[in-house]
Structures are given as structure tokens and as C-alpha cells.
Write a protein that holds these residues in place. Structure first.
Motif, PDB file in Angstrom:
ATOM      1  N   ALA A 119       0.832  -1.199   0.000  1.00  0.00           N
ATOM      2  CA  ALA A 119       0.000   0.000   0.000  1.00  0.00           C
ATOM      3  C   ALA A 119       0.865   1.247   0.000  1.00  0.00           C
ATOM      4  CB  ALA A 119      -0.927   0.010   1.224  1.00  0.00           C
ATOM      5  N   LEU A 120       0.325   2.279  -0.602  1.00  0.00           N
ATOM      6  CA  LEU A 120       0.952   3.602  -0.529  1.00  0.00           C
ATOM      7  C   LEU A 120      -0.116   4.604  -0.158  1.00  0.00           C
ATOM      8  CD1 LEU A 120       0.065   5.442  -3.242  1.00  0.00           C
ATOM      9  CD2 LEU A 120       1.625   3.863  -4.363  1.00  0.00           C
ATOM     10  N   ARG A 121       0.335   5.731   0.380  1.00  0.00           N
ATOM     11  CA  ARG A 121      -0.614   6.809   0.661  1.00  0.00           C
ATOM     12  C   ARG A 121       0.035   8.146   0.355  1.00  0.00           C
ATOM     13  NH1 ARG A 121       0.156   3.840   4.663  1.00  0.00           N
ATOM     14  NH2 ARG A 121      -1.922   3.033   4.345  1.00  0.00           N
ATOM     15  N   LEU A 122      -0.776   9.047  -0.170  1.00  0.00           N
ATOM     16  CA  LEU A 122      -0.371  10.422  -0.432  1.00  0.00           C
ATOM     17  C   LEU A 122      -1.253  11.314   0.418  1.00  0.00           C
ATOM     18  CD1 LEU A 122       1.285  12.459  -2.225  1.00  0.00           C
ATOM     19  CD2 LEU A 122      -0.796  12.616  -3.608  1.00  0.00           C
ATOM     20  N   ILE A 123      -0.649  12.114   1.284  1.00  0.00           N
ATOM     21  CA  ILE A 123      -1.420  12.927   2.215  1.00  0.00           C
ATOM     22  C   ILE A 123      -1.974  14.139   1.472  1.00  0.00           C
ATOM     23  CG2 ILE A 123      -1.433  14.012   4.470  1.00  0.00           C
ATOM     24  CD1 ILE A 123      -0.561  10.970   4.286  1.00  0.00           C
ATOM     25  N   ASP A 144       3.220  14.378   1.611  1.00  0.00           N
ATOM     26  CA  ASP A 144       4.136  13.283   1.913  1.00  0.00           C
ATOM     27  C   ASP A 144       3.668  12.000   1.225  1.00  0.00           C
ATOM     28  OD1 ASP A 144       5.486  15.036   3.529  1.00  0.00           O
ATOM     29  OD2 ASP A 144       5.012  14.026   5.421  1.00  0.00           O
ATOM     30  N   PHE A 145       4.627  11.223   0.763  1.00  0.00           N
ATOM     31  CA  PHE A 145       4.384   9.910   0.173  1.00  0.00           C
ATOM     32  C   PHE A 145       4.850   8.872   1.183  1.00  0.00           C
ATOM     33  CE2 PHE A 145       6.708   6.670  -2.598  1.00  0.00           C
ATOM     34  CZ  PHE A 145       5.620   5.817  -2.706  1.00  0.00           C
ATOM     35  N   VAL A 146       3.924   8.015   1.628  1.00  0.00           N
ATOM     36  CA  VAL A 146       4.199   7.042   2.694  1.00  0.00           C
ATOM     37  C   VAL A 146       3.832   5.652   2.190  1.00  0.00           C
ATOM     38  CG1 VAL A 146       3.658   6.354   5.072  1.00  0.00           C
ATOM     39  CG2 VAL A 146       3.724   8.788   4.459  1.00  0.00           C
ATOM     40  N   THR A 147       4.662   4.663   2.494  1.00  0.00           N
ATOM     41  CA  THR A 147       4.381   3.304   2.056  1.00  0.00           C
ATOM     42  C   THR A 147       4.159   2.378   3.244  1.00  0.00           C
ATOM     43  OG1 THR A 147       6.672   2.496   2.059  1.00  0.00           O
ATOM     44  CG2 THR A 147       5.928   3.681   0.094  1.00  0.00           C
TER      45      THR A 147
END
Length: 353
Positions: A119-123, A144-147
Motif C-alpha cells: 500500500a501507498l498513501r499520499l497525504i 508526503d508519500f508514505v508506504t
């Protein structure tokens, strides 16, 4: 058992005779390839995925309603799926990827779990909530790009005083196609922390890595937070030194600092800057791609439609769909796709007109 050898005759059977034959062999789980070959091996990709655009101001109202209807605890993950109009009912934004918008309110916790899907997320909205991955917390800020790589424990919480909303991207459809889905829930809402917050960025994000560092078994980057301020600074440096690529503007890919490959093996992520007024030349590639607008606005033109995407809007371009991007203001875009998988299998293609 029929020992009659295959016929060598050239007489063409009637359609009715053929249909009767197909019915007989179908009872034994057989089917004629010649009736399907043209749909199986196509000259160019034929995707059920359609170009689509989600306006954040409109979707944000539904997110607010969802927070009134169900708690994060009840939902486990309070998310509105971005369903591609050509793939309705499949929880898919492209034929291989899932996307959704997740909301977490002040004081809420999305309990710890893990799964084989990466999964990835972009705030997109808010500042100060956190994601914890394998015993380390990262404080999240807009852009921020968070994995959360495959089979890593992760939980989310919001200790700030405002809602947080982010774009989720997962390889759900790809994992489902391979029948490789596994999941496990933790008995704890929040996992025990083993390292200081932000340790992964300091340990791996400054052009240095521990001397004995080696790739993880899940082939994921040990750096799971890519701060937006660093991304934007890198794009600005590129802009100051080079002319924009005619088809892409200024575009960077996020990488695993240990290997130089994608942060996760199934999904690639990218940051792109288009100067004000820049219109890209026609471009297409074989990877269906999900975009999110972080800054400015961009007009998206395809063969059959045109739309304008503003801040926090999400849009998707299908595989092999020719498109152009025209920055009405200076625009910063985030995108993700299954390009790493296609590249690993020597399937990825692009065309620059």
C-alpha cells in the motif's frame, strides 16, 4: 473411448454444427481458441479501464458524511473507494490497482494489521497524524508519500486537532489475480514502537545507508516516508538546471535508496512539475496511471474527453490512452502505476508523438 483419428477433410461445417460441437466439448471443460484468439492476443491494449476524474471538493462532502455515519473503529479503515466507471463493482481504479480516499478524525485510531497487498498513501489534507510501520512512527504532512510494504504491521492515528485525508493506492487486483492474498489483525490498536519517529528518513534518506544494510525479503524500501518538502526541492532543482521534457515536464521517480528500484516491487510512484502554461506533447504508455494534483491545476486532454483537475483532485489515465497535460497554473502532480511489474516482465512500452 473414440479412437477415430482427427479428420483431414477440408469441408467447412455450418455454424450450427460448430455450435453443437462447442456445446459438447464445453461439457468437458474445453473451448475453441479460434473463437477467442482475437480478444486474447490484441494488436494494442484493450482495457476496460476508462479515463475518470474525481473532484476533491465534491468527494470531500461525501467523506464528511462518512465520518458521521461510521467510526474508524467500526470501519477498521474508513475509506471511499475510487471506482473506475469501466470497472464498477471490482473495487478497482485500473485493472491491476485499487485507490481510495481515507479519513481519520482527531483522536481516532485505525488499528494495526498487515496483509500481503502493498500500500501507498499520499497525504492530501491535514497535518500531524501518523502512520506506524513495523515499530516506527512517521508524522505525516500534506504531500508526503508514505508506504506500507507487503506484510508489514501498520496502524494510523490522528493526534492532531483536525481531520486527515489521504489517497490510498494498493495492488489489490494484482494480488487477487495471483491468488496470493493473506491478512492478519493485531490484538493491539497501536503497535509497540521500537525506533524513534522519523528514524527511517534519517537512516536512509540522506545519501547514506547503514554499512550492512541489505534488501528486505519483501523487496521494499526501508525508507517508508518521502517528505513532500524534499520532493518539491528536488523538482525545483531540476527545473532550475534543465529544460522541461516535452512529454513529461519535470518528472522524478521515487526509489529505494538501497537498490535504486521502486519503493515497492508492484507499484511505482512519481512526482511531476509542469511550469505554468506548459502543454505536454501527446504521450501514452502501457501502464494505467493514477494521478493526484498537489499544486495548481492542469487540463487533461484525451481523444474522447477533456477535464480540468485542481488541488487534491484525482484522475486516472488508462493503458495506451494518448493524453496531454496543460498546466493552467504551475502544477505539481503525484502519480502511481504498475510500471515496475511491467518492466520486470519486459512488457512496459511508451509512445511519444
Amino acid at each position: 473411448m473414440n479412437d477415430t483419428p482427427p479428420s483431414t477433410g477440408k469441408t467447412s461445417a455450418s455454424r450450427a454444427e460448430r455450435e453443437a460441437f462447442y456445446a459438447r466439448i464445453g461439457a468437458d471443460n474445453l473451448a475453441p481458441l479460434w473463437e477467442q484468439l482475437h480478444n486474447l492476443v490484441t494488436k494494442t491494449p484493450r482495457s476496460d479501464c476508462q479515463a475518470a476524474h474525481w473532484s476533491y471538493p465534491q468527494v470531500r462532502r461525501y467523506i464528511a458524511e462518512a465520518t458521521d455515519l461510521i467510526t474508524a473503529e467500526e470501519a477498521e479503515r474508513r475509506v471511499l473507494i475510487l471506482e473506475n466507471p469501466g470497472l464498477r463493482g471490482k473495487a478497482a481504479i485500473t485493472t491491476s490497482l485499487y485507490a481510495g480516499l481515507q479519513a481519520i478524525l482527531p483522536g481516532e485510531v485505525a488499528r494495526a494489521h498487515r496483509h500481503s497487498q502493498a500500500a501507498l498513501r499520499l497525504i492530501l489534507e491535514g497535518d500531524g497524524a501518523y502512520t506506524s510501520v513495523n515499530g516506527e512512527k512517521t508524522i505525516m504532512h500534506r504531500g508526503d508519500f508514505v508506504t506500507t510494504p507487503s506484510w508489514t504491521w501498520h496502524d494510523h492515528g490522528n493526534d492532531s486537532d483536525a481531520p486527515m485525508v489521504w489517497l490510498d493506492g494498493l495492488d489489490v487486483q494484482l494480488v487477487a489475480m495471483l491468488d496470493a492474498s493473506f491478512a492478519e489483525s493485531s490484538t493491539q490498536d497501536r503497535q509497540a514502537l521500537q525506533r524513534p519517529a522519523g528514524d527511517n528518513v534519517l537512516r536512509y534518506g540522506n545519501g547514506l545507508v547503514p554499512v550492512d544494510a541489505a534488501p528486505a525479503p519483501n523487496l521494499a524500501s526501508p525508507m517508508f516516508c518521502y517528505p513532500y518538502e524534499r520532493t518539491l526541492a528536488s523538482l525545483r532543482a531540476l527545473q532550475a538546471a534543465d529544460r522541461p521534457d516535452p512529454h513529461l515536464g519535470y518528472k522524478l521517480r521515487y526509489v529505494d535508496p538501497l537498490s535504486g528500484r521502486s519503493p515497492m516491487p508492484t507499484m511505482g510512484a512519481y512526482a511531476q512539475l509542469l511550469p505554468r502554461g506548459h502543454a505536454t506533447a501527446p504521450y501514452r504508455c502501457s501502464a494505467g496511471t493514477v494521478f493526484a494534483v498537489l499544486e495548481g491545476s492542469v487540463a487533461v486532454t484525451l481523444d474522447d474527453r477533456r477535464f480540468v483537475a485542481g488541488p487534491n483532485d484525482v484522475f486516472v489515465i488508462p493503458s495506451w490512452a494518448t493524453h496531454q497535460l496543460h498546466a493552467q497554473d504551475e502544477a505539481v502532480l503525484f502519480s502511481f502505476s504498475d510500471r515496475p511489474v511491467q518492466e520486470a516482465l519486459a512488457l512496459w512500452r511508451e509512445q511519444r508523438d
